[in-house]
Design a protein around this motif. Structure first.
Motif, PDB file in Angstrom:
ATOM      1  N   GLY A   1      -7.654  -0.836  26.344  1.00 18.31           N
ATOM      2  CA  GLY A   1      -7.558   0.416  25.593  1.00 18.31           C
ATOM      3  C   GLY A   1      -8.130   1.625  26.292  1.00 18.31           C
ATOM      4  N   LEU A   2      -8.201   1.615  27.624  1.00 16.51           N
ATOM      5  CA  LEU A   2      -8.829   2.718  28.354  1.00 16.51           C
ATOM      6  C   LEU A   2      -8.317   4.078  27.894  1.00 16.51           C
ATOM      7  N   PHE A   3      -7.027   4.331  28.109  1.00 19.46           N
ATOM      8  CA  PHE A   3      -6.406   5.587  27.688  1.00 19.46           C
ATOM      9  C   PHE A   3      -5.141   5.290  26.889  1.00 19.46           C
ATOM     10  N   ASN A   4      -5.211   4.250  26.084  1.00 25.48           N
ATOM     11  CA  ASN A   4      -4.054   3.790  25.331  1.00 25.48           C
ATOM     12  C   ASN A   4      -3.887   4.642  24.072  1.00 25.48           C
ATOM     13  N   THR A   5      -2.942   5.561  24.114  1.00 33.11           N
ATOM     14  CA  THR A   5      -2.754   6.452  22.961  1.00 33.11           C
ATOM     15  C   THR A   5      -2.236   5.706  21.742  1.00 33.11           C
ATOM     16  N   MET A   6      -1.512   4.596  21.959  1.00 29.76           N
ATOM     17  CA  MET A   6      -0.895   3.873  20.855  1.00 29.76           C
ATOM     18  C   MET A   6      -1.894   3.006  20.089  1.00 29.76           C
ATOM     19  N   THR A   7      -2.994   2.628  20.705  1.00 26.90           N
ATOM     20  CA  THR A   7      -4.002   1.806  20.024  1.00 26.90           C
ATOM     21  C   THR A   7      -5.309   2.580  19.877  1.00 26.90           C
ATOM     22  N   THR A   8      -5.987   2.820  20.992  1.00 23.61           N
ATOM     23  CA  THR A   8      -7.259   3.543  20.946  1.00 23.61           C
ATOM     24  C   THR A   8      -7.083   4.938  20.359  1.00 23.61           C
ATOM     25  N   GLY A   9      -6.066   5.654  20.828  1.00 23.84           N
ATOM     26  CA  GLY A   9      -5.855   7.023  20.364  1.00 23.84           C
ATOM     27  C   GLY A   9      -5.585   7.099  18.875  1.00 23.84           C
ATOM     28  N   VAL A  10      -4.681   6.246  18.372  1.00 21.98           N
ATOM     29  CA  VAL A  10      -4.345   6.253  16.946  1.00 21.98           C
ATOM     30  C   VAL A  10      -5.556   5.839  16.115  1.00 21.98           C
ATOM     31  N   ALA A  11      -6.251   4.768  16.532  1.00 21.47           N
ATOM     32  CA  ALA A  11      -7.396   4.263  15.768  1.00 21.47           C
ATOM     33  C   ALA A  11      -8.513   5.301  15.689  1.00 21.47           C
ATOM     34  N   GLN A  12      -8.828   5.947  16.816  1.00 21.28           N
ATOM     35  CA  GLN A  12      -9.915   6.925  16.809  1.00 21.28           C
ATOM     36  C   GLN A  12      -9.536   8.173  16.015  1.00 21.28           C
ATOM     37  N   THR A  13      -8.264   8.552  16.065  1.00 20.16           N
ATOM     38  CA  THR A  13      -7.811   9.696  15.273  1.00 20.16           C
ATOM     39  C   THR A  13      -7.932   9.402  13.778  1.00 20.16           C
TER      40      THR A  13
ATOM     41  N   TYR B   1       0.854  -1.171   0.000  1.00 20.56           N
ATOM     42  CA  TYR B   1       0.000   0.000   0.000  1.00 20.56           C
ATOM     43  C   TYR B   1       0.900   1.234   0.000  1.00 20.56           C
ATOM     44  N   ASP B   2       0.413   2.299  -0.604  1.00 21.16           N
ATOM     45  CA  ASP B   2       1.095   3.571  -0.477  1.00 21.16           C
ATOM     46  C   ASP B   2       0.789   4.151   0.901  1.00 21.16           C
ATOM     47  N   ARG B   3       1.754   4.829   1.470  1.00 22.64           N
ATOM     48  CA  ARG B   3       1.551   5.492   2.756  1.00 22.64           C
ATOM     49  C   ARG B   3       1.396   6.989   2.532  1.00 22.64           C
ATOM     50  N   ILE B   4       0.442   7.570   3.231  1.00 25.73           N
ATOM     51  CA  ILE B   4       0.223   9.010   3.156  1.00 25.73           C
ATOM     52  C   ILE B   4       0.280   9.577   4.569  1.00 25.73           C
ATOM     53  N   GLU B   5       0.558  10.861   4.668  1.00 30.75           N
ATOM     54  CA  GLU B   5       0.657  11.494   5.987  1.00 30.75           C
ATOM     55  C   GLU B   5      -0.676  12.106   6.373  1.00 30.75           C
ATOM     56  N   VAL B   6      -1.201  11.681   7.534  1.00 31.22           N
ATOM     57  CA  VAL B   6      -2.452  12.208   8.074  1.00 31.22           C
ATOM     58  C   VAL B   6      -2.196  12.597   9.523  1.00 31.22           C
TER      59      VAL B   6
ATOM     60  N   LEU C   1      -9.987   7.432  12.384  1.00 37.07           N
ATOM     61  CA  LEU C   1     -11.402   7.331  12.002  1.00 37.07           C
ATOM     62  C   LEU C   1     -12.131   8.662  12.167  1.00 37.07           C
ATOM     63  N   GLY C   2     -11.436   9.678  12.677  1.00 36.94           N
ATOM     64  CA  GLY C   2     -12.026  11.004  12.774  1.00 36.94           C
ATOM     65  C   GLY C   2     -13.010  11.166  13.906  1.00 36.94           C
ATOM     66  N   ILE C   3     -12.894  10.353  14.972  1.00 38.18           N
ATOM     67  CA  ILE C   3     -13.786  10.501  16.118  1.00 38.18           C
ATOM     68  C   ILE C   3     -12.968  11.000  17.311  1.00 38.18           C
ATOM     69  N   GLU C   4     -13.663  11.534  18.314  1.00 37.28           N
ATOM     70  CA  GLU C   4     -12.989  12.140  19.457  1.00 37.28           C
ATOM     71  C   GLU C   4     -12.127  11.116  20.186  1.00 37.28           C
ATOM     72  N   MET C   5     -10.873  11.505  20.466  1.00 38.90           N
ATOM     73  CA  MET C   5      -9.965  10.591  21.144  1.00 38.90           C
ATOM     74  C   MET C   5     -10.486  10.232  22.532  1.00 38.90           C
ATOM     75  N   PHE C   6     -10.468   8.931  22.831  1.00 35.39           N
ATOM     76  CA  PHE C   6     -10.889   8.339  24.097  1.00 35.39           C
ATOM     77  C   PHE C   6     -12.390   8.436  24.341  1.00 35.39           C
ATOM     78  N   SER C   7     -13.152   8.744  23.285  1.00 31.45           N
ATOM     79  CA  SER C   7     -14.608   8.656  23.412  1.00 31.45           C
ATOM     80  C   SER C   7     -14.999   7.187  23.536  1.00 31.45           C
ATOM     81  N   GLY C   8     -16.191   6.922  24.092  1.00 29.81           N
ATOM     82  CA  GLY C   8     -16.628   5.541  24.335  1.00 29.81           C
ATOM     83  C   GLY C   8     -15.914   4.906  25.511  1.00 29.81           C
ATOM     84  N   LEU C   9     -15.427   5.745  26.436  1.00 32.95           N
ATOM     85  CA  LEU C   9     -14.638   5.246  27.566  1.00 32.95           C
ATOM     86  C   LEU C   9     -15.429   4.279  28.431  1.00 32.95           C
TER      87      LEU C   9
ATOM     88  N   VAL D   1     -13.250   0.384  16.240  1.00 35.65           N
ATOM     89  CA  VAL D   1     -12.182   0.572  17.235  1.00 35.65           C
ATOM     90  C   VAL D   1     -12.197  -0.557  18.261  1.00 35.65           C
ATOM     91  N   THR D   2     -13.397  -0.954  18.699  1.00 32.27           N
ATOM     92  CA  THR D   2     -13.516  -2.044  19.680  1.00 32.27           C
ATOM     93  C   THR D   2     -12.930  -3.342  19.128  1.00 32.27           C
TER      94      THR D   2
END
Length: 465
Positions: free
Chosen positions: A176-188, A38-43, A190-198, A404-405
């Protein structure tokens, strides 16, 4: 004559042999799976996969020589983790040699030792919190020696010590409570608020803790009743032979030992502070342990040579684990260098399209579980799969939170088993147990946790999380 007595029992293969077989298997796959990328793009400052960009590339299958060059390359890639394993093993050997931690645990046992296995859930909850908030499962390696010492002092074995630290830490990480490396990256992505659905992840966290607590206490009580039922009975016999009789622990808290405990507590506090503030574990956190070894050793009355002797002895005990971490990294390197990892991602993502909502969500979860065997990094797996799973979730009618779940549980839970996991293999090394003994114990927790993860994905789908 009974022939069964003359037959030599087949020994379980050494951990390095198991990993070497997996490297060879990965090399064989490079001849069977087409190369693609896959090509990689910066987001938002991150390199992510463009889901519509998959294309074939020239094949680069692994040669026989590549299998062996991948091993030192893997050791180089994870040098910081391997160094940390050696430094932690050596540092704790110095601290333990002062007798301070054993004396303190002996005092604790006199006050609350009658509770026995009832103490374990409290310890498990405490140890699960650091990875839950930092997203760094490797941080638990710092506590494995203490967990083992605590477990043995209560009359259990090293496996219980591994469980109350590493298995507990995995529950915190995988939730994934406050896991920036998994939950944070995935939610970012997908364009949803980080750590929402806590609240929903908190439910999963509690269920995973219940699983770890139940199986740890169940096993600990069996071992306490009959030590021969220990999955690492030979290791315990050797440990008892080295340390003498368990009931001969010197529980005298001298002034020196009290000072060592204060310094030890300050060091652990510094480790926790560093973990919460993003310190590098291979350098800054490792440096804290070196300082702890020197300061505690001097306070305990050791001279420079004695400190070095204890440190080297401790590092020697975990040397195999440091090698295992590097060997395991070679598995993913072989696949990455042959450009087949992206092809595997593409094949599984194509398979999931067109499925019913609940079935599709479950297969998405299974897909992430399988992909974790190939992309061990949580943030790496998010970058590779979420850009593909997100649009697929839209097609299936799944909410971004459900995607994300499926990702966080699929990514995190099998880390407790995979030999590519630095936390897992580092703990096995520090405990002095074999990977086979570890699997014999941990499979119940992993199977239960995977069922919990699947149930959470189904519930998220049904309630339109």
């Amino acid at each position: 004559m009974n022939n069964t007595n003359t037959k030599k029992k087949m020994a379980f293969p050494h951990t390095l042999i198991i990993i070497l077989i997996m490297i060879v298997f990965a090399a064989v796959l490079t001849y069977l799976i087409p190369a693609g990328q896959y090509d990689r793009i910066e987001v938002a400052g991150r390199n992510v996969v463009d889901p519509a960009s998959y294309h074939m590339v020239d094949a680069n299958p692994a040669s026989l020589f590549d299998i062996f060059t991948a091993i030192p390359s893997g050791m180089k890639a994870v040098a910081s983790i391997a160094n940390m394993v050696l430094i932690i093993g050596g540092s704790f050997a110095v601290i333990e040699a002062t007798g301070a931690t054993k004396a303190m645990l002996a005092k604790v046992l006199k006050m609350g030792g009658h509770l026995g296995a009832a103490l374990l859930p409290l310890v498990i909850i405490a140890f699960s919190m650091l990875p839950a908030f930092t997203g760094n499962a490797e941080s638990m390696l710092a506590f494995v020696p203490l967990g083992i010492l605590f477990a043995r002092t209560l009359g259990f074995d090293a496996m219980v010590g591994v469980s109350i630290t590493i298995a507990a830490g995995n529950a915190g990480f995988a939730s994934g409570l406050f896991n920036t490396m998994t939950t944070g990256v995935a939610q970012t992505l997908l364009g949803i608020e980080m750590f929402s659905g806590l609240w929903f992840r908190a439910v999963g966290y509690i269920l995973l803790l219940c699983s770890v607590c139940f199986w740890t206490v169940w096993y600990a009580m069996r071992v306490k009743k009959n030590p021969a039922k220990s999955c690492c009975y030979d290791v315990e016999l050797a440990a008892q032979a080295d340390a003498g009789q368990v009931n001969e622990i010197d529980s005298q808290l001298t002034t020196r030992r009290l000072l060592v405990l204060v310094e030890f507590a300050a060091g652990i506090g510094c480790v926790i502070y560093g973990a919460l503030n993003g310190w590098d574990f291979g350098t800054q956190i490792a440096a804290v342990f070196l300082i702890m070894a020197i300061v505690c050793g001097l306070t305990g009355g050791f001279n420079g040579n004695q400190i070095c002797d204890e440190f080297v002895a401790g590092a020697r005990r975990v040397l195999v684990g440091a090698l295992v971490v590097g060997f395991a990294k070679a598995i993913s390197l072989v696949m990455d260098q042959a450009f087949i990892t992206d092809t595997i991602v593409y094949a599984f993502s194509s398979l999931l399209s067109g499925m019913p909502k609940v079935i599709g969500a479950l297969f998405m979860y299974i897909f992430q579980v399988i992909m974790n065997c190939f992309i061990i990094s949580g943030s790496g797996q998010a970058a590779a799969t979420i850009p593909i799973m997100g649009p697929l979730g839209d097609v299936l009618g799944l909410t971004p939170q459900t995607v994300v779940t499926a990702f966080i549980f699929g990514d995190g839970l099998t880390n407790l088993l995979l030999p590519m996991s630095a936390a897992t293999m580092g703990a096995v090394a520090i405990a002095g147990i074999t990977y086979g003994q570890y699997v014999k114990y941990i499979w119940r927790i992993i199977l239960t946790n995977l069922c919990i993860g699947g149930a959470m994905v189904v519930i998220a789908t049904m309630i339109h999380l």
